[in-house]
Write a protein that holds these residues in place. Structure first.
Motif, PDB file in Angstrom:
ATOM      1  N   ALA A  87       0.819  -1.213   0.000  1.00 32.72           N
ATOM      2  CA  ALA A  87       0.000   0.000   0.000  1.00 32.72           C
ATOM      3  C   ALA A  87       0.853   1.264   0.000  1.00 32.72           C
ATOM      4  CB  ALA A  87      -0.944   0.005   1.198  1.00 32.72           C
ATOM      5  N   ALA A  88       1.992   1.238   0.687  1.00 30.64           N
ATOM      6  CA  ALA A  88       2.781   2.460   0.860  1.00 30.64           C
ATOM      7  C   ALA A  88       3.203   3.096  -0.463  1.00 30.64           C
ATOM      8  CB  ALA A  88       3.992   2.179   1.756  1.00 30.64           C
ATOM      9  N   PRO A  89       3.853   2.377  -1.390  1.00 30.03           N
ATOM     10  CA  PRO A  89       4.229   3.027  -2.650  1.00 30.03           C
ATOM     11  C   PRO A  89       3.027   3.404  -3.511  1.00 30.03           C
ATOM     12  CG  PRO A  89       4.792   0.689  -2.712  1.00 30.03           C
ATOM     13  CD  PRO A  89       4.386   1.004  -1.308  1.00 30.03           C
ATOM     14  N   LEU A  90       1.952   2.618  -3.435  1.00 31.80           N
ATOM     15  CA  LEU A  90       0.755   2.955  -4.197  1.00 31.80           C
ATOM     16  C   LEU A  90       0.142   4.246  -3.671  1.00 31.80           C
ATOM     17  CD1 LEU A  90      -1.362   2.376  -6.309  1.00 31.80           C
ATOM     18  CD2 LEU A  90      -2.404   0.696  -4.768  1.00 31.80           C
ATOM     19  N   LEU A  91       0.106   4.398  -2.358  1.00 30.84           N
ATOM     20  CA  LEU A  91      -0.398   5.644  -1.769  1.00 30.84           C
ATOM     21  C   LEU A  91       0.499   6.821  -2.130  1.00 30.84           C
ATOM     22  CD1 LEU A  91      -1.452   4.293   1.739  1.00 30.84           C
ATOM     23  CD2 LEU A  91      -2.978   5.313   0.044  1.00 30.84           C
ATOM     24  N   ASN A  92       1.813   6.604  -2.110  1.00 28.03           N
ATOM     25  CA  ASN A  92       2.729   7.676  -2.511  1.00 28.03           C
ATOM     26  C   ASN A  92       2.415   8.160  -3.921  1.00 28.03           C
ATOM     27  OD1 ASN A  92       4.389   8.235  -0.299  1.00 28.03           O
ATOM     28  ND2 ASN A  92       5.812   6.593  -0.774  1.00 28.03           N
ATOM     29  N   CYS A  93       2.151   7.214  -4.831  1.00 31.48           N
ATOM     30  CA  CYS A  93       1.809   7.579  -6.209  1.00 31.48           C
ATOM     31  C   CYS A  93       0.491   8.349  -6.265  1.00 31.48           C
ATOM     32  CB  CYS A  93       1.693   6.326  -7.076  1.00 31.48           C
ATOM     33  SG  CYS A  93       3.240   5.499  -7.423  1.00 31.48           S
ATOM     34  N   LEU A  94      -0.509   7.830  -5.584  1.00 26.06           N
ATOM     35  CA  LEU A  94      -1.827   8.460  -5.594  1.00 26.06           C
ATOM     36  C   LEU A  94      -1.753   9.884  -5.061  1.00 26.06           C
ATOM     37  CD1 LEU A  94      -4.897   8.080  -6.044  1.00 26.06           C
ATOM     38  CD2 LEU A  94      -5.032   7.220  -3.692  1.00 26.06           C
ATOM     39  N   ILE A  95      -1.009  10.050  -3.970  1.00 31.82           N
ATOM     40  CA  ILE A  95      -0.894  11.367  -3.345  1.00 31.82           C
ATOM     41  C   ILE A  95      -0.108  12.321  -4.226  1.00 31.82           C
ATOM     42  CG2 ILE A  95       0.179  12.579  -1.396  1.00 31.82           C
ATOM     43  CD1 ILE A  95      -0.569  10.037   0.291  1.00 31.82           C
ATOM     44  N   ARG A  96       0.994  11.838  -4.815  1.00 38.18           N
ATOM     45  CA  ARG A  96       1.842  12.704  -5.643  1.00 38.18           C
ATOM     46  C   ARG A  96       1.156  13.107  -6.940  1.00 38.18           C
ATOM     47  NH1 ARG A  96       7.917  10.992  -7.479  1.00 38.18           N
ATOM     48  NH2 ARG A  96       8.370  11.812  -5.376  1.00 38.18           N
ATOM     49  N   GLU A  97       0.432  12.186  -7.573  1.00 38.29           N
ATOM     50  CA  GLU A  97       0.005  12.389  -8.949  1.00 38.29           C
ATOM     51  C   GLU A  97      -1.445  12.836  -9.107  1.00 38.29           C
ATOM     52  OE1 GLU A  97       1.283   9.223 -11.596  1.00 38.29           O
ATOM     53  OE2 GLU A  97       2.736   8.555 -10.098  1.00 38.29           O
ATOM     54  N   LEU A  98      -2.309  12.540  -8.130  1.00 42.00           N
ATOM     55  CA  LEU A  98      -3.732  12.823  -8.324  1.00 42.00           C
ATOM     56  C   LEU A  98      -4.383  13.630  -7.212  1.00 42.00           C
ATOM     57  CD1 LEU A  98      -5.039   9.356  -9.638  1.00 42.00           C
ATOM     58  CD2 LEU A  98      -4.516  11.387 -10.982  1.00 42.00           C
ATOM     59  N   ALA A  99      -3.839  13.587  -6.020  1.00 36.27           N
ATOM     60  CA  ALA A  99      -4.552  14.120  -4.855  1.00 36.27           C
ATOM     61  C   ALA A  99      -4.196  15.579  -4.569  1.00 36.27           C
ATOM     62  CB  ALA A  99      -4.238  13.259  -3.634  1.00 36.27           C
ATOM     63  N   GLN A 100      -5.122  16.250  -3.899  1.00 33.65           N
ATOM     64  CA  GLN A 100      -4.905  17.614  -3.432  1.00 33.65           C
ATOM     65  C   GLN A 100      -5.016  17.641  -1.912  1.00 33.65           C
ATOM     66  OE1 GLN A 100      -4.005  20.225  -5.262  1.00 33.65           O
ATOM     67  NE2 GLN A 100      -4.014  18.938  -7.117  1.00 33.65           N
ATOM     68  N   PRO A 101      -4.009  18.176  -1.203  1.00 36.44           N
ATOM     69  CA  PRO A 101      -4.068  18.204   0.268  1.00 36.44           C
ATOM     70  C   PRO A 101      -5.258  19.010   0.756  1.00 36.44           C
ATOM     71  CG  PRO A 101      -1.875  18.778  -0.533  1.00 36.44           C
ATOM     72  CD  PRO A 101      -2.783  18.783  -1.722  1.00 36.44           C
ATOM     73  N   CYS A 102      -5.813  18.581   1.866  1.00 33.99           N
ATOM     74  CA  CYS A 102      -6.876  19.342   2.517  1.00 33.99           C
ATOM     75  C   CYS A 102      -6.773  19.130   4.017  1.00 33.99           C
ATOM     76  CB  CYS A 102      -8.258  18.938   1.985  1.00 33.99           C
ATOM     77  SG  CYS A 102      -8.666  17.205   2.222  1.00 33.99           S
ATOM     78  N   ALA A 103      -7.519  19.903   4.771  1.00 34.16           N
ATOM     79  CA  ALA A 103      -7.408  19.882   6.223  1.00 34.16           C
ATOM     80  C   ALA A 103      -8.104  18.667   6.823  1.00 34.16           C
ATOM     81  CB  ALA A 103      -8.021  21.161   6.799  1.00 34.16           C
ATOM     82  N   ASP A 104      -7.532  18.147   7.892  1.00 30.89           N
ATOM     83  CA  ASP A 104      -8.146  17.066   8.663  1.00 30.89           C
ATOM     84  C   ASP A 104      -8.121  17.481  10.133  1.00 30.89           C
ATOM     85  OD1 ASP A 104      -9.183  14.637   9.578  1.00 30.89           O
ATOM     86  OD2 ASP A 104      -7.177  13.785   9.810  1.00 30.89           O
ATOM     87  N   PRO A 105      -9.281  17.649  10.757  1.00 30.90           N
ATOM     88  CA  PRO A 105      -9.304  18.123  12.149  1.00 30.90           C
ATOM     89  C   PRO A 105      -8.616  17.179  13.127  1.00 30.90           C
ATOM     90  CG  PRO A 105     -11.487  17.414  11.413  1.00 30.90           C
ATOM     91  CD  PRO A 105     -10.622  17.456  10.203  1.00 30.90           C
TER      92      PRO A 105
END
Length: 505
Positions: free
Chosen positions: A22-40
């Protein structure tokens, strides 16, 4: 050969395999498609293209993925994560790719098999080989870094470096009028004895299994002979298709008709035909640079005319002739991955150790580019570091002429972008993160900025001031079916600017 037989993984191994995959797949998803947002609740949260919210536990290896639903946050396992990634990619690109989804599942299954095998096998005593065979995670920004072509585990596990494999090579003989070679391949003739009228041609047993049917005619008419196996065992390195023959102080690189990360790892004809030119340029660049840095030369190749790519073998320098006396050579990627004997786990002064590391790794790569027009792909798996008895870096060694680019045939701008990605994003950022993880509060980036500033390249000031660094988009590359060599980059925040809050790539 010590055979490593597959066994069903335990529940504990299965859970670890999920996390590793999961770790490298998440790294890819976060780097290439995702936009950071706030988490309380303080975790790292992201908005995906389809509007879904994802959050993970922070760290260079993100873990514990959760998606937001009407009932709150819900944990997702690896299988569901693959499905989520595929849905987001279809939405983002308008294309489907069942092949990559299968590779992501295959990669996770391979990790489970590797973890189970490692529990039953003794790691090599040699710290260098132990480092080469440590990469259970592998490329930290690839969606399927451990996929092995979808074949049954039993077909590849005996040759897997991560399973501590060792095995003899198959010895073939190719009829002299069918032998093709370039450069210095004399080391191959020391591996066995070919009959009169033939040249010795070692083969990787996995590759021979893969292409054996196509060679039936050559065996039948005598163009090719089977001579048995080498009297010694070799150890596969992190590159899988490259093996280390310790006694001969030699590396041998073979074709392997299996997709590993982005490419089918065959020694392609066009790369072989330019191998001597690129290797000669790299060898000359390092010889003129001075200092302890070394280039492991790809001296030449030998193959059969009727199976030019399938049976090709490249002869590469060993370590002994290049390494400083009294040092221990380690794979750079293993420093980030972690292994028994990692100097980062010792009582090191992070600032002192990091300054020494940068002093060995950065100057030779920049000098090769600036003075000789040689773009060395100094990514983690192509870079070795020699440490002294205290674990302090004292020498860097680089390898793989297949990845070398030469100016001006590669444009200077493209060459510089590739250098920055391999050296800074792929290499230094990963080692910096591993070091900072072990020493909370230590900021590795001022030292990187200082080391780069010492070098008089016209590109350096712009690099230090640029808002972004190039991050290779391996997930999108594979999803869209682009050629593995056709790198595409996404801008990543540049920690070299010295601005507070600039996250490392």
């Amino acid at each position: 050969m010590e055979r490593v037989e597959p066994m069903p993984p335990s529940d504990e191994v299965a859970a670890r395999a999920d996390a590793y995959a999961a770790a490298p797949l998440l790294n890819c998803l976060i780097r290439e498609l995702a936009q950071p947002c706030a988490d309380p609740e303080g975790r790292r949260a992201y908005r995906l293209p389809g509007g879904r919210l994802l959050r993970v536990r922070a760290g260079r290896r993100p873990a514990g993925p959760e998606v937001h639903t009407a009932g709150g946050w819900r944990r997702v396992g690896h299988t569901e994560l693959v499905k989520l990634v595929a849905e987001e990619l279809r939405r983002h690109t308008g294309r489907a790719n069942d092949e990559l989804s299968a590779e992501m599942i295959d990669s996770r299954e391979a990790v489970a098999a590797l973890l189970a095998a490692r529990e039953r096998a003794a790691p090599p005593e040699d710290p260098y080989i132990r480092s080469e065979q440590s990469l259970v995670t592998g490329h930290p920004h690839h969606p399927a870094p451990k996929a092995r072509g979808g074949g049954p585990v039993a077909s590849w596990l005996p040759y897997a470096p991560e399973a501590y494999a060792r095995f003899p090579l198959v010895l073939l003989a190719v009829r002299e009028d069918q032998a093709v070679e370039d450069g210095d391949t004399s080391a191959l003739d020391t591996l066995g004895q070919a009959p009169p009228g033939y040249r010795l041609l070692p083969a990787h047993p996995w590759q021979l299994d893969l292409v054996g049917d196509a060679l039936a005619g050559a065996f039948a008419d005598g163009r090719l002979l089977r001579l048995g196996r080498t009297a010694f065992e070799t150890r596969p390195t992190a590159a899988i298709r490259t093996v280390h023959a310790v006694g001969a102080d030699l590396f041998l690189k073979f074709s392997l008709d299996v997709r590993i990360t982005n490419d089918v790892r065959r020694l392609w004809r066009h790369d072989l035909l330019k191998l001597r030119r690129t290797d000669a340029a790299a060898t000359a660049a390092f010889a003129r640079a001075g200092g302890p840095a070394a280039w492991l030369s790809d001296r030449g190749y030998r193959t059969a005319a009727f199976a030019f790519e399938e049976l090709a073998v490249v002869v590469r320098d060993g370590l002994e002739r290049h390494t400083l006396p009294g040092t221990t050579v380690l794979l750079a990627a293993a420093l980030a991955e972690g292994f028994d004997g990692n100097p980062l786990d010792g009582p090191v002064d992070p600032a002192l150790w990091w300054a020494a590391y940068l002093r060995q790794v950065v100057p030779p790569v920049l000098a090769a580019f600036a003075g000789h027009g040689v773009v060395v792909e100094a990514h983690l798996q192509n870079s070795l570091i020699a440490v002294d008895a205290s674990g302090l870096p004292v020498q860097a060694l680089f390898r793989d002429a297949e990845g070398v680019k030469l100016l001006p045939e590669t444009g200077r701008e493209d060459g510089w972008e590739r250098l920055v990605y391999c050296l800074v994003v792929n290499h230094l950022a990963e080692i910096a993160a591993a070091l900072a993880e072990r020493h909370p509060g230590f900021d590795p980036w001022p030292a990187v900025r200082g080391e780069l500033s010492r070098h008089d390249l016209p590109e350096i000031p712009a690099l230090l001031a640029a808002p972004a660094l190039p991050g290779k988009t391996n997930l999108l590359l594979r999803w869209t079916g682009a050629d593995g060599a056709a790198a595409r980059y996404r801008p990543l925040p540049n920690p070299l600017t010295g601005e507070p809050g600039r996250a490392a790539p």
